[in-house]
Design a protein around this motif. Structure first.
Motif, PDB file in Angstrom:
ATOM      1  N   TYR A   1       0.484  -0.988  -0.528  1.00  0.00           N
ATOM      2  CA  TYR A   1      -0.118   0.398   0.180  1.00  0.00           C
ATOM      3  C   TYR A   1       0.405   1.325   0.201  1.00  0.00           C
ATOM      4  CZ  TYR A   1      -4.144  -2.701   0.921  1.00  0.00           C
ATOM      5  OH  TYR A   1      -5.345  -3.484   1.295  1.00  0.00           O
ATOM      6  N   PHE A   2       0.465   2.074  -0.768  1.00  0.00           N
ATOM      7  CA  PHE A   2       0.852   3.776  -0.580  1.00  0.00           C
ATOM      8  C   PHE A   2      -0.187   4.629   0.255  1.00  0.00           C
ATOM      9  CE2 PHE A   2       1.435   7.878  -2.380  1.00  0.00           C
ATOM     10  CZ  PHE A   2       3.060   8.338  -2.026  1.00  0.00           C
ATOM     11  N   ILE A   3       0.575   6.046   1.060  1.00  0.00           N
ATOM     12  CA  ILE A   3      -0.658   6.284   0.847  1.00  0.00           C
ATOM     13  C   ILE A   3       0.994   7.933   1.038  1.00  0.00           C
ATOM     14  CG2 ILE A   3      -0.398   5.462   3.502  1.00  0.00           C
ATOM     15  CD1 ILE A   3      -3.109   7.219   4.482  1.00  0.00           C
TER      16      ILE A   3
ATOM     17  N   PRO B   1       2.556  -4.594   4.213  1.00  0.00           N
ATOM     18  CA  PRO B   1       3.231  -3.593   4.269  1.00  0.00           C
ATOM     19  C   PRO B   1       2.869  -1.778   3.386  1.00  0.00           C
ATOM     20  CG  PRO B   1       4.532  -5.396   3.634  1.00  0.00           C
ATOM     21  CD  PRO B   1       3.450  -5.547   2.739  1.00  0.00           C
ATOM     22  N   VAL B   2       3.248  -1.136   4.195  1.00  0.00           N
ATOM     23  CA  VAL B   2       2.529   0.294   3.813  1.00  0.00           C
ATOM     24  C   VAL B   2       4.130   1.369   3.829  1.00  0.00           C
ATOM     25  CG1 VAL B   2       1.760   2.387   4.539  1.00  0.00           C
ATOM     26  CG2 VAL B   2       0.529   0.104   5.505  1.00  0.00           C
ATOM     27  N   LEU B   3       3.830   2.346   2.476  1.00  0.00           N
ATOM     28  CA  LEU B   3       4.611   2.857   2.496  1.00  0.00           C
ATOM     29  C   LEU B   3       4.417   4.504   2.530  1.00  0.00           C
ATOM     30  CD1 LEU B   3       8.034   4.379   1.124  1.00  0.00           C
ATOM     31  CD2 LEU B   3       7.096   3.966  -0.724  1.00  0.00           C
TER      32      LEU B   3
ATOM     33  N   PHE C   1      11.226   8.831  -5.471  1.00  0.00           N
ATOM     34  CA  PHE C   1      11.001   8.112  -4.102  1.00  0.00           C
ATOM     35  C   PHE C   1      10.495   7.176  -4.296  1.00  0.00           C
ATOM     36  CE2 PHE C   1      14.141  11.839  -2.505  1.00  0.00           C
ATOM     37  CZ  PHE C   1      15.005  10.464  -2.256  1.00  0.00           C
ATOM     38  N   TYR C   2       9.695   7.483  -4.771  1.00  0.00           N
ATOM     39  CA  TYR C   2       7.823   6.325  -5.295  1.00  0.00           C
ATOM     40  C   TYR C   2       8.114   5.982  -5.952  1.00  0.00           C
ATOM     41  CZ  TYR C   2       3.324   4.948  -6.770  1.00  0.00           C
ATOM     42  OH  TYR C   2       2.381   4.581  -7.099  1.00  0.00           O
TER      43      TYR C   2
ATOM     44  N   LEU D   1      -3.740   3.471  -0.698  1.00  0.00           N
ATOM     45  CA  LEU D   1      -4.202   3.406   0.375  1.00  0.00           C
ATOM     46  C   LEU D   1      -5.063   4.402   0.744  1.00  0.00           C
ATOM     47  CD1 LEU D   1      -4.790   1.492   3.730  1.00  0.00           C
ATOM     48  CD2 LEU D   1      -2.878   2.465   3.981  1.00  0.00           C
ATOM     49  N   GLN D   2      -6.002   4.309   1.790  1.00  0.00           N
ATOM     50  CA  GLN D   2      -7.130   5.631   1.659  1.00  0.00           C
ATOM     51  C   GLN D   2      -7.686   4.933   3.868  1.00  0.00           C
ATOM     52  OE1 GLN D   2      -7.412   7.914  -0.246  1.00  0.00           O
ATOM     53  NE2 GLN D   2      -6.684   7.040  -1.908  1.00  0.00           N
TER      54      GLN D   2
END
Length: 272
Positions: A6-8, A36-38, A230-231, A245-246
Motif C-alpha cells: 500500500y502507498f499513502i 506493507p505500507v509506504l 522516491f516513489y 491506501l485510503q
C-alpha cells in the motif's frame, strides 16, 4: 518480500498527528495483517522529533522552539533529534515475518534503504549506502544528521537521509527524513549549548557531515519531483507494486485521538 504494497501520501500535518498515524498504521498491520505500507508526509508547523530514549531536560531550548514556531514531539523510534521542516518524510510499516525481512535491525536497514538509494539516483545524485567506521569514538551530539549509521544514505561523503527503526509485536516501523534544504541556524537554535562558541563549533562540524538535496543537486527540486523520484525508487529498489491506501473517517478519528492524548501530551514528550 511481499511485492504488493500500500502507498499513502497523507499530506502535511502537525507533528503529533504524524507520529500518531505511524503508530496507528503499525497497529493496523499487526491487528489485521495488511500488506506493507509506504507513507509520505510533511509537517506544519515544523517539528523537532526526538528519539524515544532521548533526554530533554537541559538539552532542548524551549524558548527558541516557541519563538520559531517549532513543535517538539517524541518518536516511537530511537536515535537523536531531527528538525522536520523543508523535507520529504517517509515511513515504512512491514511485518517482521515478511520473507525478505532480515531478523536484524541492520539487515532490515540494508533492504529497505535500497528504495532510498534508487530515489536519490532518480534525482541524478550519486548516493551510496553508509558503512560506518566502528573504530570512531561515539558522538554525543543531540543532532541526528551528525553521522550516518549503517546503510543510511550518503552523497559526496555526507549524510543525506536519516532513518530510525523500531519493532513492536511483530511489526517494523522505519521512518526517516530526506531534507530538501537545511537551515543550520534554525536547527542548532533548538538545543542548549554551554556557550555560543561551542554552538558555532557544532554548526561547523554539522556542515561537514550533512547535506540536503538542494546542496547535492545544485538546485532545489519541487516536493512533487522528489516524491515521484522516491516513489519510483521504492518500486525499483524493493521490486514492489503499490496500491493506494485510503483512510476512513473512523481511521482519521482514531489517529486524531491518539495524537491528542499521546503525542501532543507533555507526559509523553517530556517523559525523559
Amino acid at each position: 518480500m511481499a511485492n504488493e504494497w500500500y502507498f499513502i501520501d497523507s499530506g502535511v500535518h502537525t507533528p503529533s498527528y504524524n507520529m500518531a498515524l505511524d503508530e496507528y498504521l503499525m497497529e493496523q498491520g499487526r491487528r489485521i495483517g495488511q500488506a506493507p505500507v509506504l507513507r509520505f508526509y510533511g509537517w506544519n508547523p515544523p517539528g523537532l522529533s526526538i528519539g524515544y530514549f532521548q533526554k530533554t531536560k537541559s538539552r532542548i531550548n524551549q524558548d527558541a522552539l516557541e519563538k520559531r514556531g517549532i513543535a517538539m514531539v517524541r518518536r516511537l523510534t530511537g536515535g537523536q533529534a531531527v528538525l522536520h521542516h523543508d523535507e520529504l518524510t517517509y515511513s515504512i510499516i512491514i511485518s517482521e515475518h515478511d520473507p525478505a525481512m532480515p531478523h536484524s535491525v541492520i539487515g532490515a536497514y540494508r533492504v529497505l534503504s535500497q528504495g532510498l538509494l534508487e530515489g536519490f539516483h532518480n534525482l541524478g545524485l550519486k548516493a551510496e549506502l553508509a558503512i560506518p567506521d566502528q573504530k570512531k569514538a561515539a558522538d554525543h551530539s543531540p543532532v541526528c544528521f551528525e553521522e550516518a549509521s549503517w546503510y543510511e544514505l550518503v552523497v559526496a561523503g555526507k549524510k543525506a537521509a536519516g532513518s530510525a527503526q523500531t519493532r513492536h509485536q511483530g511489526m517494523i516501523l522505519q521512518h526517516g527524513s530526506i531534507p530538501l534544504h537545511t537551515d543550520s541556524d534554525e536547527l542548532f537554535a533548538c538545543f542548549q549549548y554551554p556557550s555560543a562558541a561551542i554552538q558555532q563549533r557544532a554548526k561547523r562540524a554539522f556542515s561537514d557531515k550533512a547535506i540536503a538535496i538542494d546542496q547535492a543537486a545544485g538546485r532545489k527540486p519541487s516536493i512533487d519531483e522528489v516524491k515521484q523520484a522516491f516513489y519510483h525508487g521504492f518500486e525499483t529498489g524493493l521490486g514492489i507494486t503499490f496500491h493506494s491506501l485510503q483512510l476512513s473517517e473512523a481511521d482519521e478519528c482514531a489517529v486524531e485521538q491518539l495524537a491528542r492524548e499521546k503525542y501532543a501530551a507533555d507526559s509523553w514528550n517530556y517523559s525523559r
